[in-house]
Design a protein around this motif. Structure first.
Motif, PDB file in Angstrom:
ATOM      1  N   GLU A  13     -52.705  34.663  28.361  1.00  0.00           N
ATOM      2  CA  GLU A  13     -53.163  35.873  29.042  1.00  0.00           C
ATOM      3  C   GLU A  13     -51.986  36.733  29.497  1.00  0.00           C
ATOM      4  O   GLU A  13     -52.019  37.958  29.373  1.00  0.00           O
ATOM      5  CB  GLU A  13     -54.014  35.485  30.249  1.00  0.00           C
ATOM      6  CG  GLU A  13     -54.565  36.668  31.012  1.00  0.00           C
ATOM      7  CD  GLU A  13     -55.362  36.233  32.218  1.00  0.00           C
ATOM      8  OE1 GLU A  13     -55.190  36.854  33.273  1.00  0.00           O
ATOM      9  OE2 GLU A  13     -56.147  35.280  32.104  1.00  0.00           O
ATOM     10  N   SER A  14     -50.948  36.097  30.022  1.00  0.00           N
ATOM     11  CA  SER A  14     -49.812  36.857  30.527  1.00  0.00           C
ATOM     12  C   SER A  14     -48.993  37.491  29.410  1.00  0.00           C
ATOM     13  O   SER A  14     -48.263  38.452  29.649  1.00  0.00           O
ATOM     14  CB  SER A  14     -48.923  35.979  31.399  1.00  0.00           C
ATOM     15  OG  SER A  14     -48.271  35.008  30.624  1.00  0.00           O
ATOM     16  N   LEU A  15     -49.115  36.981  28.196  1.00  0.00           N
ATOM     17  CA  LEU A  15     -48.366  37.538  27.070  1.00  0.00           C
ATOM     18  C   LEU A  15     -49.212  38.458  26.190  1.00  0.00           C
ATOM     19  O   LEU A  15     -48.753  38.877  25.136  1.00  0.00           O
ATOM     20  CB  LEU A  15     -47.776  36.404  26.220  1.00  0.00           C
ATOM     21  CG  LEU A  15     -46.725  35.557  26.922  1.00  0.00           C
ATOM     22  CD1 LEU A  15     -46.309  34.388  26.035  1.00  0.00           C
ATOM     23  CD2 LEU A  15     -45.521  36.385  27.313  1.00  0.00           C
ATOM     24  N   SER A  16     -50.392  38.798  26.637  1.00  0.00           N
ATOM     25  CA  SER A  16     -51.241  39.683  25.844  1.00  0.00           C
ATOM     26  C   SER A  16     -50.643  41.093  25.846  1.00  0.00           C
ATOM     27  O   SER A  16     -50.012  41.508  26.813  1.00  0.00           O
ATOM     28  CB  SER A  16     -52.664  39.718  26.395  1.00  0.00           C
ATOM     29  OG  SER A  16     -52.695  40.410  27.625  1.00  0.00           O
ATOM     30  N   ILE A  62     -48.778  43.109  28.967  1.00  0.00           N
ATOM     31  CA  ILE A  62     -47.379  43.528  28.854  1.00  0.00           C
ATOM     32  C   ILE A  62     -47.265  45.031  29.058  1.00  0.00           C
ATOM     33  O   ILE A  62     -46.385  45.514  29.778  1.00  0.00           O
ATOM     34  CB  ILE A  62     -46.789  43.092  27.494  1.00  0.00           C
ATOM     35  CG1 ILE A  62     -46.662  41.565  27.456  1.00  0.00           C
ATOM     36  CG2 ILE A  62     -45.432  43.745  27.254  1.00  0.00           C
ATOM     37  CD1 ILE A  62     -46.283  41.006  26.096  1.00  0.00           C
ATOM     38  N   PHE A  63     -48.165  45.796  28.436  1.00  0.00           N
ATOM     39  CA  PHE A  63     -48.138  47.246  28.585  1.00  0.00           C
ATOM     40  C   PHE A  63     -48.378  47.647  30.039  1.00  0.00           C
ATOM     41  O   PHE A  63     -47.704  48.515  30.583  1.00  0.00           O
ATOM     42  CB  PHE A  63     -49.194  47.900  27.678  1.00  0.00           C
ATOM     43  CG  PHE A  63     -49.246  49.383  27.815  1.00  0.00           C
ATOM     44  CD1 PHE A  63     -48.258  50.174  27.258  1.00  0.00           C
ATOM     45  CD2 PHE A  63     -50.275  49.993  28.517  1.00  0.00           C
ATOM     46  CE1 PHE A  63     -48.289  51.558  27.392  1.00  0.00           C
ATOM     47  CE2 PHE A  63     -50.321  51.365  28.660  1.00  0.00           C
ATOM     48  CZ  PHE A  63     -49.332  52.145  28.097  1.00  0.00           C
ATOM     49  N   LYS A  64     -49.359  46.995  30.676  1.00  0.00           N
ATOM     50  CA  LYS A  64     -49.653  47.289  32.078  1.00  0.00           C
ATOM     51  C   LYS A  64     -48.444  47.007  32.969  1.00  0.00           C
ATOM     52  O   LYS A  64     -48.115  47.795  33.858  1.00  0.00           O
ATOM     53  CB  LYS A  64     -50.832  46.422  32.529  1.00  0.00           C
ATOM     54  CG  LYS A  64     -52.052  47.167  32.945  1.00  0.00           C
ATOM     55  CD  LYS A  64     -53.146  46.183  33.273  1.00  0.00           C
ATOM     56  CE  LYS A  64     -53.830  46.581  34.546  1.00  0.00           C
ATOM     57  NZ  LYS A  64     -54.973  45.744  34.854  1.00  0.00           N
ATOM     58  N   SER A  65     -47.797  45.894  32.716  1.00  0.00           N
ATOM     59  CA  SER A  65     -46.635  45.511  33.505  1.00  0.00           C
ATOM     60  C   SER A  65     -45.484  46.496  33.300  1.00  0.00           C
ATOM     61  O   SER A  65     -44.833  46.916  34.265  1.00  0.00           O
ATOM     62  CB  SER A  65     -46.201  44.109  33.121  1.00  0.00           C
ATOM     63  OG  SER A  65     -45.058  43.735  33.834  1.00  0.00           O
ATOM     64  N   ALA A  66     -45.246  46.862  32.053  1.00  0.00           N
ATOM     65  CA  ALA A  66     -44.171  47.811  31.754  1.00  0.00           C
ATOM     66  C   ALA A  66     -44.464  49.174  32.369  1.00  0.00           C
ATOM     67  O   ALA A  66     -43.586  49.806  32.958  1.00  0.00           O
ATOM     68  CB  ALA A  66     -43.995  47.936  30.240  1.00  0.00           C
TER      69      ALA A  66
END
Length: 74
Positions: free
Chosen positions: A37-40, A44-48
Motif C-alpha cells: 500500500e505504501s509503495l502504490s 507515492i504521488f500523494k506523498s510527493a
C-alpha cells in the motif's frame, strides 16, 4: 532440549507452536500489505505532492520573513 513426561504435554506444545505459526504468518501478510500500500503509485504521488506543497509554503514564508527583515535594515 525439553523432555516430555506424557503425550498431553507434547500435544499442548504442538498446539502452541501451531498458533505461533499462524500469528507469524498473519504478521508477514500484514507487513506485505502495508508495504504494498505504501509503495502504490497513488500513495507515492500523494506523498510527493504533499512534500512539494509543504516546501513551497516554507519557502514563501521564509522569503516573506527575510523580506520583512531586509526592509527593516534599509
Amino acid at each position: 532440549m525439553r523432555e516430555y513426561k506424557n503425550f498431553d504435554e507434547i500435544e499442548r506444545d504442538l498446539k502452541l507452536l501451531k498458533l505461533q505459526k499462524e500469528i507469524d504468518k498473519e504478521k508477514v501478510v500484514l507487513s506485505y500489505n502495508l508495504a504494498k500500500e505504501s509503495l502504490s503509485p497513488k500513495r507515492i504521488f500523494k506523498s510527493a505532492a504533499g512534500s512539494i506543497f509543504k516546501n513551497a509554503l516554507i519557502l514563501k514564508g521564509t522569503t516573506s520573513v527575510l523580506g520583512f527583515i531586509g526592509d527593516r535594515w534599509k
